[in-house]
Design an enzyme around this catalytic site. Sequence first.
Site, short mmCIF file in Angstrom:
data_model
loop_
_atom_site.label_atom_id
_atom_site.label_comp_id
_atom_site.label_asym_id
_atom_site.label_seq_id
_atom_site.Cartn_x
_atom_site.Cartn_y
_atom_site.Cartn_z
CG HIS A 127 15.68 7.64 11.67
ND1 HIS A 127 14.94 8.38 12.58
CD2 HIS A 127 15.89 6.44 12.25
CE1 HIS A 127 14.71 7.64 13.66
NE2 HIS A 127 15.29 6.46 13.49
CB SER B 49 13.39 8.90 18.01
OG SER B 49 13.57 8.70 16.64
#
Length: 171
Positions: free
Chosen positions: A22, A133
């Site tokens: 990210h 994630s």
Amino acid sequence: MSDLAVHRCVCPGSFDPVTVGHVDVVRRASALFDEVVVAVMTNPAKQSTFSLEERLDLLRAALAGIDGVRVVEAGGGLLVDFCTRVGAGAVVKGLRSGTDVAYEMPMALMNRHLSGLETVFLPGDPTLEHISSSLVKEVAAHGGDVTGMVPDGVLAPLLARLGVTGDGATP
Ligand code: PNS
């Protein structure tokens, strides 16, 4: 610069928690746009590990060194409405594998259908392609070492939340 230039983009996601992948996408987006609004959203399809407040705090700490980035809670509405509210002309997403293409493309097309909002896809850094994630959480929960896959400030909160110690053992 053309009147049609897009100055502000949105990087949306659930960021549960933020990963180095990210951070890479936001950093690269910040080189392309004057301002990057990182929109923390709730994905009803996913049960979150971290609360909204925690996700916001972890993101803000991870992105603190990147100029022109704002981290905001986007609420539970449509992404296109959020982008209109903040005056963003494009969404920026990272694309890792074919799985990402299959997941992201319908959303990009739907957003364009709804409001004309375009999505800009940045090719994922090949060295970070395996990092998500959900995989980071799965590996960490089973005692695997996820050092370097999440920003430094995320590692300890992640291990604590999953109930594992730094050496992979459950306390
Ligand atoms: O990090 P995620 O969980 O893959 O992010 C998905 C997210 C939150 C960006 C996506 O679910 C989304 O855009 N949600 C907002 C609601 C919405 O606009 N849904 C229609 C998308 S076409």
